[in-house]
Enzyme design. Structure first.
Site, PDB file in Angstrom:
ATOM      1  CB  THR A  84      24.679  20.508  71.031  1.00 46.98           C
ATOM      2  OG1 THR A  84      25.625  20.990  72.002  1.00 46.98           O
ATOM      3  CG2 THR A  84      23.487  21.450  71.003  1.00 46.98           C
ATOM      4  CD  GLN A 195      33.140  16.159  80.031  1.00 48.49           C
ATOM      5  OE1 GLN A 195      34.279  15.755  80.289  1.00 48.49           O
ATOM      6  NE2 GLN A 195      32.934  17.233  79.301  1.00 48.49           N
ATOM      7  CB  CYS A 345      29.166  24.797  75.690  1.00 50.87           C
ATOM      8  SG  CYS A 345      30.041  23.299  75.240  1.00 50.87           S
TER       9      CYS A 345
END
Length: 406
Positions: A84, A195, A345
């Site tokens: 993030t 990912q 999230c």
């Protein structure tokens, strides 16, 4: 009306974790590399005395590990607190130098969408590219959206929900051609690659990217650490100011142990990639075959399983018609089985997944879809355990839903 009863719980509930896209366990070997810096070697890396320099040397070793995997120079790797922060630093840090137009996709993680939304409020023009029904973005659609004032393009490498993989190298080559044709350094190209480690290449030269985000939480490393790759020559405005650590882009005393963990975790997941991909592909396909055999009216969301280039090998995102995904998650949890719905999230958000809506799923389909993501700890016994209870739970929930409608 006979309502199918829920399967009887076993005396000994087996723990089956199938939410590796949300977080991975810390690899014991990675922890062993971190442990000395959690105990004895705790000194501040900015200190000039021997203990501090030992910590600094360890950080630089980790930086070199990451740089070698990305095929880049050490000074292009910035350690952060996670994906993030890295996404925010990449997006807000670049555009602070030049206002204009930003291109992204409608299926990005909120760590990309939200900072871009804030920039839109500040006067930036935003274009969201829609994917196809499999969650794959067309390169030509991005090219058509580029304008003279486009400063940034951000496209995620692989989607955290449905596992679709984008053609990042093709997008990167297209952007290079556009820059050359228009004699400009813009637009810069950022990808959220959180990912992808262990699935596909991270070679930034082959991918033709300027900025890349990755997270320790997805690679069997520690949480609270990530990286931002920044190509040399790109001007980046820091988000935080202080002691000028991380080349002045990320002030604050470094988390030495976590950084070391990230370096070794990334190195290990890439080293084991070929073996792990083969193992997970076999397990995932076996799981889907079992589901198809024992549970009617279900379908895969995202790319087909046979197209390895377009789908993460550990991802199985399934729509169970007539079932509340949230209810299914909670019932499976009661049997020791952990799965995901939407993005981990955004669990406080009760709205349907923006990713599923973007690939033309209805609200009903979106709220009936569950994500199973396997990891290197997943075994055939785990899948067999899940299949012992999943069919009856789905059947029971469908009948409950039918009664509530009546």
């Amino acid at each position: 009306m006979n309502i199918p009863s829920l399967p009887k719980k076993p005396k000994h509930i087996r723990t089956v974790y199938l939410d590796y896209a949300a977080a991975t366990p810390l690899d014991p070997e990675v922890f062993s590399k971190m442990e000395p810096f959690l105990k004895d070697s705790f000194a501040n890396p900015s200190s000039l005395y021997a203990a501090g320099q030992k910590a600094k040397k360890a950080i630089e070793y980790a930086r070199n590990q990451v740089a070698q995997i990305l095929h880049t120079q050490k000074d292009t790797i910035i350690f952060t607190s996670g994906a993030t922060e890295s996404c925010n630093l990449a997006i807000r840090g670049v555009v602070s130098q030049k206002k204009g137009h930003i291109i992204t996709t409608s299926i990005e993680h909120h760590a990309v969408l939200e900072p871009i939304n804030e920039l839109q409020k500040a006067g930036f023009s935003i274009t969201h590219i829609q994917p196809d029904e499999n969650g794959v973005v067309n390169v030509s659609a991005i090219e058509k959206a580029i304008r003279k004032d486009t400063v940034l393009i951000s496209v995620m490498y692989a989607n955290n929900e449905i596992g679709s993989i984008q053609s990042i190298a093709d997008i990167g080559r297209m952007i290079l051609r556009w820059r050359k044709k228009n004699n400009t350094v813009y637009p810069y190209f950022h990808t959220d690659a959180s990912q992808i480690p262990g699935n596909a290449t991270l070679d930034v030269e082959k991918l033709h990217i300027d900025l890349l985000t990755a997270s320790g939480a997805k690679i069997y490393g520690p949480k609270g650490v990530g990286i931002l790759y920044k190509r040399r020559g790109i001007v980046l405005q820091p988000l935080m100011f202080g002691g000028s650590q991380e080349f002045g882009y990320r002030s604050g005393t470094e988390n030495t142990a976590a950084i070391i963990g990230f370096g070794f975790a990334l190195e290990k997941i890439v080293k084991e990639q070929e073996k792990t991909v083969k193992q997970l592909a076999q397990l995932r396909d076996y799981f889907w075959q079992c589901i198809q055999k024992h549970i009617p009216d279900c379908a895969i969301n995202g790319p087909g399983l046979k197209n390895a280039a377009e789908r993460l090998v550990n991802n199985l995102h399934i729509h169970f018609s007539g079932v509340s995904a949230e209810a299914l998650l909670l019932y499976l949890d009661a049997y020791g089985i952990s799965v995901g719905i939407g993005s981990a999230c955004t669990t406080d958000n009760t709205n349907p997944s923006h990713v599923l809506l973007a690939i033309s799923k209805t609200q009903k389909e979106a709220t009936s879809s569950v994500r199973f993501t396997l990891g290197k700890g997943t075994t055939k016994k785990d899948i067999d355990y899940v299949m012992k209870y999943l069919p009856d739970i789905v059947s029971s929930l469908r009948h409950m839903n039918t009664i509530s409608v009546l």
